[in-house]
Design an enzyme around this catalytic site. Structure first.
Site, short mmCIF file in Angstrom:
data_model
loop_
_atom_site.label_atom_id
_atom_site.label_comp_id
_atom_site.label_asym_id
_atom_site.label_seq_id
_atom_site.Cartn_x
_atom_site.Cartn_y
_atom_site.Cartn_z
N CYS A 11 0.83 -1.20 0.00
CA CYS A 11 0.00 0.00 0.00
C CYS A 11 0.88 1.26 0.00
O CYS A 11 2.10 1.19 0.06
CB CYS A 11 -0.90 0.00 1.23
SG CYS A 11 0.00 0.13 2.79
N CYS A 14 3.18 1.51 2.96
CA CYS A 14 4.31 0.59 2.83
C CYS A 14 5.37 1.18 1.89
O CYS A 14 6.57 1.10 2.18
CB CYS A 14 3.84 -0.77 2.29
SG CYS A 14 2.65 -1.61 3.36
#
Length: 78
Positions: A11, A14
């Site tokens: 995501c 991340c």
């Protein structure tokens, strides 16, 4: 060599954590490898229940938040 692992699904959080870890390690002049762990079973096995997670040399140092470059530098020099 220091092994940095970003534990998460890929995501935006991340990706930001991965970028911050890369910048922190590079700015310290460290010999490092950055690995993105996206396999949910591996993430859970590492004890990370909330992503993103950051592991340094196999030890989980942060879970569920995006650390700043400065925070990661502190972990890398501790």
């Amino acid at each position: 060599m220091i092994k940095l692992q970003i534990l998460g699904t890929g995501c935006a959080k991340c990706a930001t954590l991965a970028l911050n870890a890369d910048v922190a390690a590079r700015s310290l002049g460290l010999d490092y490898a950055l690995e993105k762990v996206t396999d949910m079973n591996a993430i859970i096995d590492a004890g990370v229940m909330s992503t993103p997670g950051l592991a340094i040399n196999g030890e989980v140092k942060s879970v569920g938040r995006v650390l700043s470059v400065q925070e990661i530098k502190q972990l890398l020099t501790a």
